[in-house]
Design an enzyme around this catalytic site. Sequence first.
Site, short mmCIF file in Angstrom:
data_model
loop_
_atom_site.label_atom_id
_atom_site.label_comp_id
_atom_site.label_asym_id
_atom_site.label_seq_id
_atom_site.Cartn_x
_atom_site.Cartn_y
_atom_site.Cartn_z
N ASP A 1 22.81 51.39 49.85
CA ASP A 1 23.52 49.97 49.70
C ASP A 1 24.59 50.14 50.90
O ASP A 1 24.33 50.57 51.80
CB ASP A 1 24.31 49.87 48.21
CG ASP A 1 24.31 48.41 47.80
OD1 ASP A 1 24.90 47.62 48.51
OD2 ASP A 1 23.57 48.21 46.77
N SER B 1 20.22 41.81 42.59
CA SER B 1 21.01 43.27 42.94
C SER B 1 21.62 43.75 41.80
O SER B 1 22.09 44.87 41.87
CB SER B 1 22.04 42.71 44.11
OG SER B 1 21.16 42.58 45.23
N HIS C 1 29.28 44.63 47.90
CA HIS C 1 27.96 44.83 47.26
C HIS C 1 27.54 46.26 46.56
O HIS C 1 27.21 46.50 45.49
CB HIS C 1 26.78 44.47 48.22
CG HIS C 1 25.41 44.19 47.62
ND1 HIS C 1 24.65 45.19 47.50
CD2 HIS C 1 24.68 43.06 47.24
CE1 HIS C 1 23.30 44.55 47.00
NE2 HIS C 1 23.50 43.32 46.73
#
Length: 757
Positions: free
Chosen positions: A163, A542, A217
């Site tokens: 990520d 996600s 994220h």
Amino acid sequence: MACLSRVLPLVACLLVLVFSATPTLSILTDGRAKITQQSTSLNDGVDRTYVVLLEPPAHLHAHDEAAHRRWHESFLRPGARAGGRGPPTIRHSYTGVFSGFAAKLTVDELAAVSRKRGFVRAFPERRVPLMTTRTPGFLGLDAKQGVWNATNYGEGVVIGILDTGLTALHPSFGDEGMSPPPAKWKGFCQLPVKCNNKLVGLVSLMGGNDTTDNVGHGTHTAGTATGHFVDDVSAFGLGRGTAAGTAPGAHLAMYKVCDGEGCFESDILAGMDTAVKDGVDVLSLSLGGPSMPLDKDLIAIGAFGVMSKGILVVCAGGNSGPTPSTLSNEAPWILTVAAGSVDRSYRATVRLGDGEAFDGESLTQDKRFSAKEYPLYYPRDSNYCDVFDVNITGKVVLCDTETPLPPLSSIEAVQAAGGAGVVFVNEADFGYTIVVEKYFNLPMSQVTATDGAKIMGYARAGPPSAAAPLNATILFNSTMVHVKPAPIVAAFSSRGPNVASPGVLKPDIMAPGLNILAAWPTMVPVDGDTESYNYNVASGTSMATPHVTGIAALVKKAHPDWSPSAVKSAIMTTSSAVDNAGHPIMDEEHRKASSYSIGAGQVDGAKAIDPGLVYDLGVGEYSAYICALLGEAAMKTITGNGNLTCATVGSIPEAQLNYPAIVVPLSEKKFKVKRTVTNVGPAKSRYTAHVHVPKWLKVKVEPEELEFKAAMEKKTFTVTVSREGDGGQLAEGSLHWKSEDHLVRSPIIADARVVQR
Ligand SMILES: *[C@@H]1O[C@H](CO)[C@@H](O)[C@H](O)[C@H]1NC(C)=O
Ligand SMILES: *[C@@H]1O[C@H](CO)[C@@H](O)[C@H](O)[C@H]1NC(C)=O
Ligand SMILES: *[C@@H]1O[C@H](CO)[C@@H](O)[C@H](O)[C@H]1NC(C)=O
Ligand SMILES: *[C@@H]1O[C@H](CO)[C@@H](O)[C@H](O)[C@H]1NC(C)=O
Ligand SMILES: *[C@@H]1O[C@H](CO)[C@@H](O)[C@H](O)[C@H]1NC(C)=O
Ligand SMILES: *[C@@H]1O[C@H](CO)[C@@H](O)[C@H](O)[C@H]1NC(C)=O
């Protein structure tokens, strides 16, 4: 891919389809370069990064990395480049998932590389987009009892995540009460970050040492999978509770392969390669590109290598729904995750002057906002709130949105013009899915398109008299839990059918991915706010993916010897097809959801560790499946083993792959599939088959009873499907194997579009 957010920038969101026309340069083996170019822009002398797959000579030992690297480097010599530059240098050398390297090459250099012995194939790399306090309880996980207790919260299992890096000092990654990682663990944290017993690996594969999450994220996905218990967490005072990942006791290793603009495939492969060598037990990828044939899909090829080492790869299915055939990560050896809602709502009710009320949602919960009546400003036609033809000061404004999230420019325009509040009407095809995000402190509510149409109807009917303007107000009611029905499919969640392999059901499983509250780096600003936050709400497949990764870690902890496919089967066959109101799970339009939206169903963390039976698969079966689907060259490429031939590995048509879901052509002609189940429940157990399908579909299971006498015993059965009468082009149902204490459920899909093979 991933998130739907304006905080997570650019391609991080929604732009999955932009990448579809990627030029492919595929050079087939046997020494002579055969270059198929779909883009003339490739042959312009400019270098770009290629991932080069190689077949190492027999004398090279798999564990001698230095020797491999020297051999990889030999492909780039001699090679003084035009313009007096030195030879190209290797960006990544791969030995974990396959043998190969990534390097920037011109087309001429690539041609030279392809003439060398050991060359298999080269791929120009693409850049792919990136694609909680309450969710564990919603998934059947409860502190101090059941699965968490039985698996000690996933203790000793290492979860790897590819990520955007993470914020190492976040409280979710504290290690209080945790033991050191298992002895086999080889990972480390790049300076200046120091590992602890929770965070056992943190490296950047993007060049340099910066493992910081500048996007949010990676911190969010890592917190969702493995976040440690943190009490009294909230986002902006909402959703207050104890935060934890689905495997709060597991160790975490983060491989930074993405930034806010996406993730380069060569870096993704380097992350996979490193994770395998470090010794992760499960690998999570909340990213992906558009559908590609499996032998041209570098993530699928890398994931095959990871799977062949006994590690399950869990990937996001994409955010391009509700359009059909929009999935990413379609290979059967990947666990592909769809996104659904949670039973929590950030309610902001719109009440009209006539008393009628509509439940919208908002993260901007302005408690000081007086619930008095405000004049309602509404446009004659659609209104995107960019310009106003009247003075809107002190009014509540009704705005349309074209995107899943209200555009920041509209919010700014309303605020600048002195609007008292704003009601955003959802995009029509988003149905009941409302994606919320924190904005400035402008009182606001987001409502469904249906409710928006009713509000507009009230407004268009006009005031009873010119002296009495139409009114509206917004009532903020903070966070509601136990909202029914939940889950429903999130509109943005990508849909099947599987394009790369139509005979294999995708997505596989659904998990919470709408308005998920999880860890956030304080340094990453949350829209327009000057305050900093360490929890935030985000949406996307996600966010759904790490929920499943955490549960896979719990299953792995309970059954360390299970293959990736057995873990995957357990998660799929124990999932739930019903919502919290006891009805079949619905999609964003409140229709019964198709398996092409939810796969087997909503993941159930409490049941997944005890499935009773599993549909197992190994490298051999997958290789035979690739032979049937794509042929021998593709099989050699994906398995990385040029010694194998389809004559020796065999050929397994898609429908016959021992998958925990059944997809067959819909036709009057009988179509028979075979499946084999392995008993992982009580040694002595008896299962009976129950079929739930529409009346016009005939399904026969033989035998209808399976009797096991030993643990790990295998039994084979067949399912014969044919159309009997007319009900359309698609029939969906399920096969249940039931014993005294287990229910093993598989979706059955008969689809007229699936070609018989
Ligand atoms: C391929 O076969 C050769 C010769 O039998 C052997 O030395 C080599 O290790 C094999 N390669 C793989 C990847 O199995
Ligand atoms: C938790 O697990 C322990 C041992 O693993 C067991 O003895 C105990 O009964 C379990 N507690 C609950 C509430 O399930
Ligand atoms: C970068 O990371 C490497 C490996 O951990 C370390 O040896 C080096 O000192 C680090 N450099 C800086 C500037 O922190
Ligand atoms: C808009 O209306 C407000 C209050 O009704 C008033 O104070 C303001 O001057 C008006 N603005 C313009 C540009 O007319
Ligand atoms: C809107 O509110 C104002 C002030 O409270 C009131 O005078 C007016 O009658 C209301 N309009 C309607 C249509 O009820
Ligand atoms: C606000 O929430 C409370 C408690 O959850 C509930 O009883 C009440 O009906 C809600 N009010 C509105 C207007 O939705």
